[in-house]
Design a protein around this motif. Structure first.
Motif, PDB file in Angstrom:
ATOM      1  N   GLY A   9       0.829  -1.219   0.000  1.00 37.26           N
ATOM      2  CA  GLY A   9       0.000   0.000   0.000  1.00 37.26           C
ATOM      3  C   GLY A   9       0.853   1.254   0.000  1.00 37.26           C
ATOM      4  N   GLY A  10       1.773   1.353  -0.957  1.00 28.97           N
ATOM      5  CA  GLY A  10       2.667   2.522  -1.039  1.00 28.97           C
ATOM      6  C   GLY A  10       2.073   3.618  -1.907  1.00 28.97           C
ATOM      7  N   MET A  12       2.137   4.367  -5.277  1.00 26.54           N
ATOM      8  CA  MET A  12       1.390   4.110  -6.508  1.00 26.54           C
ATOM      9  C   MET A  12       0.097   3.349  -6.228  1.00 26.54           C
ATOM     10  SD  MET A  12       1.179   5.084  -9.435  1.00 26.54           S
ATOM     11  CE  MET A  12       2.621   6.047  -9.788  1.00 26.54           C
ATOM     12  N   PRO A  35       3.356  -4.557   5.373  1.00 26.81           N
ATOM     13  CA  PRO A  35       4.006  -4.973   6.620  1.00 26.81           C
ATOM     14  C   PRO A  35       3.752  -4.042   7.819  1.00 26.81           C
ATOM     15  CG  PRO A  35       5.633  -4.173   5.035  1.00 26.81           C
ATOM     16  CD  PRO A  35       4.315  -4.160   4.341  1.00 26.81           C
ATOM     17  N   HIS A  36       3.421  -2.774   7.538  1.00 23.42           N
ATOM     18  CA  HIS A  36       3.233  -1.827   8.651  1.00 23.42           C
ATOM     19  C   HIS A  36       1.808  -1.284   8.607  1.00 23.42           C
ATOM     20  CE1 HIS A  36       7.621  -1.652   7.618  1.00 23.42           C
ATOM     21  NE2 HIS A  36       7.659  -1.995   8.895  1.00 23.42           N
ATOM     22  N   LYS A  39       0.896   2.396   8.560  1.00 21.30           N
ATOM     23  CA  LYS A  39       1.066   3.162   7.308  1.00 21.30           C
ATOM     24  C   LYS A  39      -0.134   2.988   6.369  1.00 21.30           C
ATOM     25  CE  LYS A  39       6.106   2.846   6.806  1.00 21.30           C
ATOM     26  NZ  LYS A  39       7.127   2.456   5.829  1.00 21.30           N
ATOM     27  N   ASN A  54      -0.672 -10.735   3.722  1.00 22.42           N
ATOM     28  CA  ASN A  54      -0.768 -10.662   2.253  1.00 22.42           C
ATOM     29  C   ASN A  54      -1.638 -11.785   1.688  1.00 22.42           C
ATOM     30  OD1 ASN A  54       0.953  -8.456   2.024  1.00 22.42           O
ATOM     31  ND2 ASN A  54       2.781  -9.719   1.779  1.00 22.42           N
ATOM     32  N   GLY A  67       1.485  -4.099  -5.636  1.00 19.73           N
ATOM     33  CA  GLY A  67       1.975  -2.729  -5.426  1.00 19.73           C
ATOM     34  C   GLY A  67       3.306  -2.663  -4.711  1.00 19.73           C
ATOM     35  N   LYS A  69       7.589  -3.043  -4.500  1.00 15.69           N
ATOM     36  CA  LYS A  69       8.722  -2.742  -5.384  1.00 15.69           C
ATOM     37  C   LYS A  69       9.128  -4.018  -6.116  1.00 15.69           C
ATOM     38  CE  LYS A  69      10.026   1.549  -4.123  1.00 15.69           C
ATOM     39  NZ  LYS A  69       9.951   2.657  -5.081  1.00 15.69           N
ATOM     40  N   PRO A  70       9.649  -3.889  -7.346  1.00 13.42           N
ATOM     41  CA  PRO A  70      10.042  -5.090  -8.102  1.00 13.42           C
ATOM     42  C   PRO A  70      10.969  -6.017  -7.307  1.00 13.42           C
ATOM     43  CG  PRO A  70      10.256  -3.124  -9.463  1.00 13.42           C
ATOM     44  CD  PRO A  70       9.890  -2.644  -8.097  1.00 13.42           C
ATOM     45  N   MET A 117       1.657   0.528 -16.321  1.00  9.01           N
ATOM     46  CA  MET A 117       2.778   1.427 -16.013  1.00  9.01           C
ATOM     47  C   MET A 117       2.226   2.838 -15.838  1.00  9.01           C
ATOM     48  SD  MET A 117       5.823   1.512 -15.233  1.00  9.01           S
ATOM     49  CE  MET A 117       6.061  -0.238 -15.460  1.00  9.01           C
TER      50      MET A 117
HETATM   51  N1  LIG Z   1       6.158   5.673  -8.124  1.00  9.95           N
HETATM   52  C1  LIG Z   1       6.080   5.674  -9.447  1.00  9.95           C
HETATM   53  O1  LIG Z   1       6.162   6.717 -10.139  1.00  9.95           O
HETATM   54  C2  LIG Z   1       5.839   4.385 -10.183  1.00  9.95           C
HETATM   55  C3  LIG Z   1       5.554   4.423 -11.562  1.00  9.95           C
HETATM   56  C4  LIG Z   1       5.292   3.226 -12.213  1.00  9.95           C
HETATM   57  C5  LIG Z   1       5.351   2.028 -11.524  1.00  9.95           C
HETATM   58  N2  LIG Z   1       5.664   2.015 -10.201  1.00  9.95           N
HETATM   59  C6  LIG Z   1       5.727   0.724  -9.533  1.00  9.95           C
HETATM   60  O2  LIG Z   1       4.873   0.710  -8.422  1.00  9.95           O
HETATM   61  C7  LIG Z   1       5.391  -0.203  -7.465  1.00  9.95           C
HETATM   62  C8  LIG Z   1       5.396   0.458  -6.104  1.00  9.95           C
HETATM   63  O3  LIG Z   1       6.195   1.615  -6.169  1.00  9.95           O
HETATM   64  P1  LIG Z   1       5.932   2.823  -5.168  1.00  9.95           P
HETATM   65  O4  LIG Z   1       6.624   3.997  -5.747  1.00  9.95           O
HETATM   66  O5  LIG Z   1       4.477   2.902  -4.814  1.00  9.95           O
HETATM   67  O6  LIG Z   1       6.757   2.287  -3.899  1.00  9.95           O
HETATM   68  P2  LIG Z   1       6.462   2.422  -2.344  1.00  9.95           P
HETATM   69  O7  LIG Z   1       5.740   3.690  -2.054  1.00  9.95           O
HETATM   70  O8  LIG Z   1       7.740   2.149  -1.631  1.00  9.95           O
HETATM   71  O9  LIG Z   1       5.455   1.211  -2.072  1.00  9.95           O
HETATM   72  C9  LIG Z   1       5.858  -0.099  -1.856  1.00  9.95           C
HETATM   73  C10 LIG Z   1       4.950  -0.651  -0.772  1.00  9.95           C
HETATM   74  O10 LIG Z   1       5.234  -2.037  -0.625  1.00  9.95           O
HETATM   75  C11 LIG Z   1       5.103  -2.331   0.761  1.00  9.95           C
HETATM   76  N3  LIG Z   1       5.773  -3.577   1.053  1.00  9.95           N
HETATM   77  C12 LIG Z   1       7.100  -3.795   1.300  1.00  9.95           C
HETATM   78  N4  LIG Z   1       7.304  -5.100   1.559  1.00  9.95           N
HETATM   79  C13 LIG Z   1       6.088  -5.709   1.475  1.00  9.95           C
HETATM   80  C14 LIG Z   1       5.650  -7.041   1.654  1.00  9.95           C
HETATM   81  N5  LIG Z   1       6.492  -8.050   1.951  1.00  9.95           N
HETATM   82  N6  LIG Z   1       4.342  -7.306   1.498  1.00  9.95           N
HETATM   83  C15 LIG Z   1       3.455  -6.323   1.188  1.00  9.95           C
HETATM   84  N7  LIG Z   1       3.820  -5.042   1.025  1.00  9.95           N
HETATM   85  C16 LIG Z   1       5.118  -4.741   1.158  1.00  9.95           C
HETATM   86  C17 LIG Z   1       5.741  -1.142   1.452  1.00  9.95           C
HETATM   87  O11 LIG Z   1       5.310  -1.095   2.800  1.00  9.95           O
HETATM   88  P3  LIG Z   1       6.165  -0.366   3.937  1.00  9.95           P
HETATM   89  O12 LIG Z   1       6.360   1.042   3.476  1.00  9.95           O
HETATM   90  O13 LIG Z   1       5.310  -0.478   5.143  1.00  9.95           O
HETATM   91  O14 LIG Z   1       7.465  -1.106   4.034  1.00  9.95           O
HETATM   92  C18 LIG Z   1       5.183   0.002   0.591  1.00  9.95           C
HETATM   93  O15 LIG Z   1       3.930   0.424   1.088  1.00  9.95           O
HETATM   94  C19 LIG Z   1       6.794  -0.609  -7.939  1.00  9.95           C
HETATM   95  O16 LIG Z   1       6.725  -1.895  -8.490  1.00  9.95           O
HETATM   96  C20 LIG Z   1       7.129   0.403  -8.998  1.00  9.95           C
HETATM   97  O17 LIG Z   1       7.915  -0.165 -10.033  1.00  9.95           O
HETATM   98  C21 LIG Z   1       5.891   3.168  -9.502  1.00  9.95           C
END
Ligand SMILES: NC(=O)c1ccc[n+]([C@@H]2O[C@H](COP(=O)([O-])OP(=O)(O)OC[C@H]3O[C@@H](n4cnc5c(N)ncnc54)[C@H](OP(=O)(O)O)[C@@H]3O)[C@@H](O)[C@H]2O)c1
Length: 271
Positions: A9-10, A12, A35-36, A39, A54, A67, A69-70, A117
């Protein structure tokens, strides 16, 4: 009505979630895991269920948005597969850059996958969202995906995963490239006596006006819009000459190529 799970739940995921509840208020049952749990509270405040589990979230969802990270995706999908999530009966929508459908289906045993994307202007409903349909995604899956994403901006379909890579670089990464350009223009304005706030107003309004001009005149080439503000021998002309001297197009080409190269490295890493 759909039952939708967000795994992660980050930023994007939050953006897509907001788009869904804006265009389909109260229509879907949504669960978000991460995980948190603290948040995730803002999702709960907006009516979703939240959990640290999950697998439970994925079990509940007919549609699963990935949602994380890769770099986290292999571990998360392995966890879901070990919990015997029945992926064949679920539509998986992945937003992970550089993580190909075959990599996902290897871990889930299903190719009912759509890759998307998005870019960050999607937060304002002004994004561009690339869509690639995996081999096992039906026409109904595609229609549902487009319906869920329609509040985020323009949807652009591509028939190849390389197309998704390109969209990731020219629309996903390029806001950062363009912000950098705006930052440089603001710095030059400040150097010439304007406050940071005034400089920002001047430049961001120019960017908005310029993007709006492109959209309002989409039947004519952008070069024509540029030429309309460039008299030979005038002030803009002299400025553009320096952009040529500093090989502006080559710099842009190198930036896009480096972004593509990194995407391909990710593809190899996660294949
Ligand atoms: N941001 C962009 O502009 C953009 C554009 C296109 C695609 N994307 C894609 O979107 C995806 C997410 O990117 P983002 O920018 O949204 O990153 P982000 O804000 O860091 O979100 C990632 C989320 O994953 C959670 N997470 C970590 N470990 C986990 C687990 N084991 N199980 C479940 N959730 C977990 C994190 O939680 P915690 O924070 O609590 O650790 C965080 O909420 C990526 O794959 C990225 O390639 C992003």
């Amino acid at each position: 009505m759909s039952t939708i799970a967000f795994i992660g739940g980050g930023n994007m995921a939050g953006c897509i979630f907001n788009g869904i509840i804006k265009t389909r208020p109260g229509q879907d049952k949504i669960v978000v895991s991460g995980p948190h749990v603290d948040k995730l509270q803002h999702f709960a405040d907006a009516g979703a269920s939240i959990t640290t589990d999950n697998a439970a979230a994925a079990q509940a969802g007919e549609v699963i948005f990935l949602g994380v990270k890769p770099q986290m995706l292999t571990a998360v999908l392995t966890e879901l597969a070990a919990a015997k999530v029945d992926f064949a009966h679920k539509l998986v929508i992945s937003m992970a850059a550089g993580f190909v459908c075959s990599g996902i289906s290897k871990l889930t045993g299903s190719d009912r996958i759509i890759r998307i994307m998005p870019n960050t202007p999607a937060k304002l409903g002004l994004g561009v969202i690339g869509i690639y349909y995996g081999a096992g995604a039906s026409a109904e899956d595609g229609a549902l995906c487009r319906e869920l994403l329609k509040g985020l901006g323009s949807l652009v379909e591509t028939s190849t995963e390389e197309g998704i890579n390109v969209i990731g670089c020219v629309a996903g990464s390029s806001p950062a490239f363009m912000y950098r350009f705006l930052e440089a223009l603001i710095a030059e304005t400040v150097k010439r006596g304007f406050s940071k706030q005034e400089a920002r107003e001047l430049i961001q309004q120019t960017a908005l006006g310029m993007a709006s001009m492109c959209i309002a005149n989409s039947d004519i080439p952008i070069s024509q819009l540029r030429e309309a503000v460039t008299s030979k021998g005038g002030t803009t002309f002299e400025g553009l000459k320096q952009m040529t001297a500093y090989k502006f197009e080559e710099m842009v080409a190198a930036a896009v190529q480096a972004s593509m190269d990194r995407t391909h490295e990710f593809e190899e890493m996660f294949a």
